[in-house]
Design an enzyme around this catalytic site. Structure first.
Site, PDB file in Angstrom:
ATOM      1  N   PRO A 170       1.904  -3.790  -5.489  1.00 20.27           N
ATOM      2  CA  PRO A 170       1.188  -3.247  -4.325  1.00 20.27           C
ATOM      3  C   PRO A 170       1.985  -3.265  -3.017  1.00 20.27           C
ATOM      4  CG  PRO A 170       0.434  -5.468  -4.765  1.00 20.27           C
ATOM      5  CD  PRO A 170       1.409  -5.142  -5.854  1.00 20.27           C
ATOM      6  N   CYS A 171       3.017  -2.437  -2.965  1.00 17.57           N
ATOM      7  CA  CYS A 171       3.822  -2.376  -1.746  1.00 17.57           C
ATOM      8  C   CYS A 171       3.027  -1.797  -0.578  1.00 17.57           C
ATOM      9  CB  CYS A 171       5.092  -1.580  -1.993  1.00 17.57           C
ATOM     10  SG  CYS A 171       4.826   0.090  -2.622  1.00 17.57           S
TER      11      CYS A 171
END
Length: 291
Positions: free
Chosen positions: A252-253
Site C-alpha cells: 500500500p504505497c
C-alpha cells in the site's frame, strides 16, 4: 459467471462517474458544494448520484470528502499510525493485514532478477476494478504485478520490459476472483494467505515490507516511514523505493504522503491515490461507526 462479469464492469463504470464527482468536490471544497451542485455538474439526478456514490464508497459524497481534507490528513499523520508487528524487524519476512486479507511478500532470487525472468511462467490479464482497469500478473509462487493500466497493450509492454525472458501467458479472466477478493468489500475472505513475489534491490524489498505494516486506512509521511525502518534521514531514498512499487494496493504505497499533508506523487496518478485513500478511510469510518 456472466452476472459476475457484469458486476465487475459496472464497478468500473461507477468509478468513472464517482471519479468525476470527487474531482468536483475537491475543486470546489472551499464553497462547500451541496449534493445538488455535484449532481448538476455531472448531469445526474441527486438520488442517482447518492445511490451511485454510496454503492461505490459506502458513504455519502459529503462524508467521503471529509476524509480527504488536508487537515484530516495532518491529523492522521500527527496521530502516528502504528505499524503492525513485523517479524525480524523488517528482515527476511514481512506480512500485513489488508483488512481481512493476509499478505506475505517474497523476493525473487538474484538469479531470477539478473536473468530477466528466464524460466518464469507468468499468467496475466487486465481486469475491471472499482479503481479502473488493472493488470494482475501471477507466477506459480504468487502475484508479481498489480498495475493500473489503460488496457492490454500497455499491460503487456510493461510486463515485457520487467521480465524480458519470462514466458508471458495472456489469460483473460484469470484474476477475476482475486480482484473481487481485493476490491469488493462484500466478498467473503477465504482466510488463505495471499503471496506476493517481486523483484527489487535489497533496500526496495525492505521498504515494501515496511509498507505492508501500515494499517488499513492509515497514513504516514515518507520521513515517518524512514524512521520506522531505522533509517532516519533517508526519506528521499525511501520515497524512491515507494515509487518503484510494482504491486499497487496490496503493497500500500498510497498510504504514504508528504509531511505537510499533501498527497505527494503516485505512479498511477495522484487523482487515483486520492480515491484509494478516501475509499479506505470512508470504508473504515463506516465500519467503526457500526461496530
Amino acid at each position: 459467471m456472466d452476472a459476475i462479469l457484469h458486476a465487475d464492469e459496472e464497478a468500473g463504470r461507477d468509478y468513472a462517474r464517482v471519479r468525476d464527482a470527487i474531482r468536483y468536490l475537491v475543486a470546489h471544497a472551499g464553497e462547500q458544494p451541496q449534493l445538488a451542485d455535484v449532481a448538476a455538474a455531472l448531469y445526474l439526478s441527486e438520488s442517482r448520484l447518492q445511490r451511485l456514490f454510496s454503492r461505490w464508497a459506502g458513504v455519502s459524497p459529503k462524508r467521503f470528502i471529509q476524509q480527504l481534507t488536508c487537515e484530516a490528513a495532518k491529523a492522521r499523520l500527527a496521530a502516528g499510525a502504528p505499524l503492525l508487528p513485523l517479524s525480524h524487524e523488517l528482515g527476511l519476512s514481512g506480512s500485513s493485514r489488508l483488512h481481512d486479507l493476509f499478505v506475505t511478500l517474497e523476493a525473487m532470487t538474484p538469479g531470477e532478477y539478473q536473468q530477466g525472468g528466464a524460466g518464469l511462467d507468468i499468467a496475466w490479464s487486465v481486469e475491471a476494478t472499482r479503481f479502473g482497469p488493472a493488470l494482475l500478473a501471477q507466477t506459480a509462487r504468487g502475484v508479481c504485478a498489480l498495475q493500473f493500466v489503460s488496457g492490454d497493450e500497455e499491460a503487456e509492454a510493461w510486463l515485457r520490459a520487467q521480465w524480458p525472458r519470462a514466458a508471458l501467458r495472456h489469460a483473460p479472466g484469470q484474476a477475476r476472483a482475486l480482484c473481487r477478493r481485493l476490491f469488493d468489500p462484500l466478498s467473503e475472505a477465504d482466510g488463505s494467505p495471499l503471496a506476493i513475489r517481486v523483484q527489487g534491490s535489497n533496500f526496495q524489498i525492505q521498504v515494501w515490507r515496511a509498507l505492508l505494516a501500515v494499517p488499513y486506512g492509515g497514513l504516514l509521511s515518507y520521513g515517518q516511514l524512514a524512521e520506522k525502518m531505522g533509517r532516519p534521514g533517508a526519506a528521499r531514498a525511501v520515497g524512491n523505493a515507494v515509487g518503484a512499487n510494482p504491486v499497487a494496493w496490496l503493497i500500500p504505497c498510497h498510504r504514504v504522503i508528504r509531511a505537510e499533508g499533501a498527497l505527494g506523487g503516485y505512479r498511477w496518478g495522484e487523482e487515483r491515490k486520492l480515491d484509494l485513500i478516501g475509499w479506505e478511510s470512508a470504508r473504515l469510518s463506516r465500519e467503526e461507526a457500526t461496530a
